[in-house]
Motif scaffolding. Structure first.
Motif, PDB file in Angstrom:
ATOM      1  N   ALA A 348      39.964  42.383  39.054  1.00  0.00           N
ATOM      2  CA  ALA A 348      41.028  43.338  38.735  1.00  0.00           C
ATOM      3  C   ALA A 348      42.005  43.536  39.887  1.00  0.00           C
ATOM      4  O   ALA A 348      43.145  43.953  39.671  1.00  0.00           O
ATOM      5  N   ASP A 349      41.571  43.240  41.120  1.00  0.00           N
ATOM      6  CA  ASP A 349      42.481  43.429  42.256  1.00  0.00           C
ATOM      7  C   ASP A 349      43.134  42.117  42.692  1.00  0.00           C
ATOM      8  O   ASP A 349      43.672  42.017  43.800  1.00  0.00           O
ATOM      9  N   ALA A 350      43.124  41.106  41.815  1.00  0.00           N
ATOM     10  CA  ALA A 350      43.786  39.837  42.122  1.00  0.00           C
ATOM     11  C   ALA A 350      45.301  39.998  42.044  1.00  0.00           C
ATOM     12  O   ALA A 350      45.828  41.002  41.541  1.00  0.00           O
ATOM     13  N   THR A 351      46.020  38.994  42.516  1.00  0.00           N
ATOM     14  CA  THR A 351      47.468  38.963  42.340  1.00  0.00           C
ATOM     15  C   THR A 351      47.780  38.287  41.000  1.00  0.00           C
ATOM     16  O   THR A 351      46.920  37.640  40.394  1.00  0.00           O
ATOM     17  N   VAL A 352      49.023  38.415  40.563  1.00  0.00           N
ATOM     18  CA  VAL A 352      49.444  37.784  39.304  1.00  0.00           C
ATOM     19  C   VAL A 352      49.266  36.269  39.394  1.00  0.00           C
ATOM     20  O   VAL A 352      48.770  35.622  38.473  1.00  0.00           O
ATOM     21  N   GLY A 353      49.642  35.688  40.523  1.00  0.00           N
ATOM     22  CA  GLY A 353      49.520  34.246  40.696  1.00  0.00           C
ATOM     23  C   GLY A 353      48.072  33.788  40.656  1.00  0.00           C
ATOM     24  O   GLY A 353      47.748  32.752  40.053  1.00  0.00           O
ATOM     25  N   GLU A 354      47.198  34.538  41.297  1.00  0.00           N
ATOM     26  CA  GLU A 354      45.771  34.192  41.286  1.00  0.00           C
ATOM     27  C   GLU A 354      45.206  34.266  39.869  1.00  0.00           C
ATOM     28  O   GLU A 354      44.412  33.421  39.450  1.00  0.00           O
ATOM     29  N   ALA A 355      45.636  35.279  39.112  1.00  0.00           N
ATOM     30  CA  ALA A 355      45.158  35.434  37.741  1.00  0.00           C
ATOM     31  C   ALA A 355      45.626  34.272  36.866  1.00  0.00           C
ATOM     32  O   ALA A 355      44.870  33.749  36.044  1.00  0.00           O
ATOM     33  N   VAL A 356      46.878  33.855  37.042  1.00  0.00           N
ATOM     34  CA  VAL A 356      47.402  32.730  36.260  1.00  0.00           C
ATOM     35  C   VAL A 356      46.575  31.476  36.520  1.00  0.00           C
ATOM     36  O   VAL A 356      46.242  30.716  35.592  1.00  0.00           O
ATOM     37  N   GLU A 357      46.210  31.262  37.772  1.00  0.00           N
ATOM     38  CA  GLU A 357      45.427  30.082  38.128  1.00  0.00           C
ATOM     39  C   GLU A 357      44.046  30.129  37.474  1.00  0.00           C
ATOM     40  O   GLU A 357      43.566  29.127  36.924  1.00  0.00           O
ATOM     41  N   VAL A 358      43.411  31.299  37.503  1.00  0.00           N
ATOM     42  CA  VAL A 358      42.085  31.445  36.888  1.00  0.00           C
ATOM     43  C   VAL A 358      42.162  31.223  35.380  1.00  0.00           C
ATOM     44  O   VAL A 358      41.287  30.596  34.773  1.00  0.00           O
ATOM     45  N   LEU A 359      43.224  31.726  34.766  1.00  0.00           N
ATOM     46  CA  LEU A 359      43.359  31.660  33.306  1.00  0.00           C
ATOM     47  C   LEU A 359      43.608  30.250  32.773  1.00  0.00           C
ATOM     48  O   LEU A 359      43.559  30.029  31.561  1.00  0.00           O
ATOM     49  N   ARG A 360      43.859  29.291  33.653  1.00  0.00           N
ATOM     50  CA  ARG A 360      44.083  27.919  33.205  1.00  0.00           C
ATOM     51  C   ARG A 360      42.859  27.376  32.460  1.00  0.00           C
ATOM     52  O   ARG A 360      42.997  26.525  31.578  1.00  0.00           O
ATOM     53  N   THR A 361      41.677  27.865  32.824  1.00  0.00           N
ATOM     54  CA  THR A 361      40.448  27.371  32.186  1.00  0.00           C
ATOM     55  C   THR A 361      39.860  28.363  31.192  1.00  0.00           C
ATOM     56  O   THR A 361      38.781  28.130  30.659  1.00  0.00           O
ATOM     57  N   ALA A 362      40.550  29.465  30.941  1.00  0.00           N
ATOM     58  CA  ALA A 362      40.024  30.487  30.032  1.00  0.00           C
ATOM     59  C   ALA A 362      40.346  30.138  28.586  1.00  0.00           C
ATOM     60  O   ALA A 362      41.505  29.854  28.257  1.00  0.00           O
ATOM     61  N   PRO A 363      39.352  30.147  27.695  1.00  0.00           N
ATOM     62  CA  PRO A 363      39.607  29.867  26.276  1.00  0.00           C
ATOM     63  C   PRO A 363      40.644  30.827  25.699  1.00  0.00           C
ATOM     64  O   PRO A 363      40.520  32.048  25.851  1.00  0.00           O
ATOM     65  N   GLY A 364      41.674  30.284  25.091  1.00  0.00           N
ATOM     66  CA  GLY A 364      42.700  31.121  24.487  1.00  0.00           C
ATOM     67  C   GLY A 364      43.579  31.829  25.492  1.00  0.00           C
ATOM     68  O   GLY A 364      44.379  32.696  25.122  1.00  0.00           O
ATOM     69  N   GLY A 365      43.415  31.486  26.783  1.00  0.00           N
ATOM     70  CA  GLY A 365      44.224  32.134  27.805  1.00  0.00           C
ATOM     71  C   GLY A 365      43.928  33.604  27.948  1.00  0.00           C
ATOM     72  O   GLY A 365      44.786  34.391  28.331  1.00  0.00           O
TER      73      GLY A 365
END
Length: 458
Positions: A348-365
Motif C-alpha cells: 500500500a505504500d508503494a509508488t504508482v510506478g512500482e505498482a504498475v510494474e507489479v501489476l504486469r503479472t496480475a490476472p486482469g490487471g
C-alpha cells in the motif's frame, strides 16, 4: 457434597482435570486438560483478575469508589468485572475490535462499560487499544489500570493456585505442561511453580499461533483470540509483556489457525468440552508433544476459556467457511483457485510506478493492496488488505497527468475487494460481485490465497 460459598469470588480456582481419551487415542502418554472455563467467569483469567485487584487494594492503588480499567480481548475484562463489581468498583473494559461480539455482551451483562478500540494499528497510534485505556485512566479520578501484561500479580496468581493444583491433582506425576501464551501470566506462573516443585523436571511448552512473534513468526494477524504477539509493520518499539518470563518456557509449538480451530471443534464434539480456539491451539500442541512421549510421562494442557464466547466464530460452520477454514463437498471454489495462478499483491505504500510494474503479472490487471511486511511466509492476512489496485485506473491517471510514477499510490487505491472462503460455492462468490465489483479475494485459513476476476466467475 457440593461446596457452599459466601461469595462467587470464593469459587475461583479449583478446576478439574479431564483426560482426553478420544483425542489422545493411540498415544502412550496420558493427556489431561485443565478445564479453566469452569471458573465462575468462564476463563482462566478469573484467577489473575482476583489477584490483581487484591494486590492493588493492598498497595493502595485502588481505593473505595474507584474505577478499574483494562485493555482486554475479553476474558480478563470479564474477570475484573465480576471481581470489581462484587467489591464495589466501576469497571471499564477496553475491548479489541477483533474480539468476538459475545465477549462484549458478557462484559455488559456483568455491569462493565465497554469501549471498543483497534489493536491492528501501530502501537504508537493514539487509536490503539492500549493508548485509549491509558488516556481514560489519566482522565478519570481514582482510576486504576490493571495492566495485565506488565502486572506481576498476574503470574503470581498461578504460582499460588494453578501450579499447586496441577501438582496435587497429578500426584506430582506431571512431566509436561502446555499452555497458550498471551500476557504470559498463566504459563509463567504455573510453569515456574511446576519446575520448582519437580526440581526442574517438568517441561513447559508454549502453544503459539504460527505467525505470532513469540515463537518466531512475523507478527502478522491470526484468528485465535487471546494468545500470541501481534506486531504491526509500522510499530517502532516491540514491547513484550513483563508478566512473561521467557526462561520458564522450554520451547514453543507453533500451531496454524486451521489446526487450532478444528481441534477446538473436536474437543466439543468428541470430548464434550466446549472450549474456545486458544484451547484448540493448546491441545493441538499437547498432542504433538505427547506423540513423542511414553506411558511414564503425563501431559497437562490448559483450556483457557469456554466455547460459548465463540459460537459466532469457531463453532459456526458459516463463519468457518467464509474465512476459508472449512472445505466440504465438491461445490467449492477450490478448483477455480487452483487454476488462478499465484497471488500478486501490491504494498500500500508503494509508488504508482512500482505498482504498475507489479501489476504486469496480475490476472486482469487487478491486485489487493496490503500492509507492507519484509516477508510473507504465511501469505497475506485478510485483516491486512487495505484496498485494491487496478492497472486500468493507474494507466488513466498517468495518461492524463493527474499522477506521476514517483507519486505515492495511496490516493489512487480503490476499496478492498470482497472476500469469500475457499469452501464456499461459486454462486456465493458471484453474489459478492454485486455493484460491479471487478473480482473477489479467496481466503484459505483466513489468508488471501488468490484473486478471481469477474470474467472468471461469470
Amino acid at each position: 457434597m457440593a461446596a457452599v460459598h459466601e461469595s462467587v469470588l470464593d469459587a475461583i480456582g479449583g478446576t478439574p482435570l479431564f483426560r482426553l481419551t478420544r483425542l489422545g487415542a493411540g498415544i502412550a502418554a496420558p493427556i489431561y486438560a485443565k478445564a479453566e472455563f469452569l471458573n465462575i467467569g468462564g476463563s482462566v483469567k478469573d484467577r489473575a483478575a482476583l489477584s490483581m485487584v487484591l494486590a492493588a487494594e493492598r498497595d493502595g492503588l485502588l481505593k473505595p469508589g474507584g474505577t478499574i480499567i483494562e485493555a482486554t480481548s475479553g476474558n480478563t475484562g470479564i474477570g475484573l468485572a465480576i471481581v470489581g463489581r462484587q467489591r464495589g468498583y466501576r469497571v471499564i473494559a477496553g475491548v479489541s475490535d477483533k474480539s468476538s461480539a459475545e465477549k462484549a455482551d458478557i462484559l455488559r451483562a456483568y455491569g462493565a462499560e465497554v469501549v471498543l478500540a483497534p489493536t491492528a494499528v501501530p502501537a504508537e497510534d493514539p487509536r490503539h487499544l492500549f493508548n485509549v485505556v491509558q488516556r481514560l485512566t489519566e482522565e478519570i479520578p481514582g482510576a486504576w489500570l490493571a495492566n495485565q501484561y506488565d502486572n506481576l500479580a498476574n503470574p503470581d496468581a498461578h504460582v499460588r493456585s494453578t501450579g499447586p493444583e496441577i501438582w496435587e491433582q497429578t500426584g506430582g506425576r506431571v512431566t509436561h505442561f502446555v499452555a497458550g501464551v498471551g500476557t504470559g501470566g498463566t504459563i509463567t506462573g504455573t510453569g515456574r511453580y511446576l519446575k520448582e516443585a519437580s526440581a526442574g523436571a517438568v517441561t513447559v511448552v508454549g502453544a503459539d499461533p504460527e505467525s505470532s512473534s513469540y515463537g518466531g513468526g512475523d507478527g502478522s494477524p491470526w484468528f485465535v483470540e487471546s494468545i500470541g504477539h501481534y506486531l504491526h509493520p509500522d510499530t517502532v518499539e516491540d514491547r513484550w509483556p513483563q508478566a512473561l518470563s521467557s526462561e520458564v518456557i522450554d520451547f514453543y509449538e507453533r500451531i496454524p489457525d486451521r489446526e487450532s480451530l478444528l481441534t477446538a471443534r473436536r474437543l466439543s464434539r468428541e470430548e464434550g468440552l466446549l472450549a474456545g480456539p486458544s484451547s484448540g491451539a493448546a491441545v493441538a500442541a499437547a498432542l504433538r508433544v505427547a506423540r513423542g512421549l511414553g506411558p511414564d510421562d503425563l501431559v497437562v494442557v490448559v483450556l483457557p476459556d469456554s466455547g460459548r464466547s465463540y459460537l459466532s466464530k469457531v463453532h459456526s460452520d458459516t463463519w468457518m467457511r467464509e474465512w476459508g477454514f472449512l472445505e466440504e463437498g465438491d461445490a467449492t471454489l477450490r478448483a477455480l483457485l487452483d487454476t488462478a495462478g499465484p497471488l500478486v499483491a501490491v504494498d500500500a505504500d508503494a509508488t504508482v510506478g512500482e505498482a504498475v510494474e507489479v501489476l504486469r503479472t496480475a490476472p486482469g490487471g487487478l491486485a489487493p493492496a496490503v500492509l507492507k511486511r519484509a516477508a510473507r511466509p504465511y501469505g497475506v492476512s485478510a485483516t491486512e488488505v487495505v484496498g485494491s489496485v487496478s492497472r486500468e485506473v493507474l494507466a488513466a491517471a498517468l495518461a492524463d497527468g493527474s499522477a506521476k510514477p514517483g507519486d505515492p499510490l495511496g490516493a489512487l487505491l480503490g476499496t478492498a475487494l470482497p472476500t469469500v472462503g475457499v469452501g464456499q460455492p461459486p454462486a456465493e462468490a458471484r453474489a459478492a460481485l454485486a455493484d460491479g465489483r471487478p473480482g473477489v479475494l479467496v481466503l484459505v485459513d483466513g489468508r488471501v490465497a488468490g484473486l478471481l476476476a469477474r470474467e472468471v466467475l461469470l
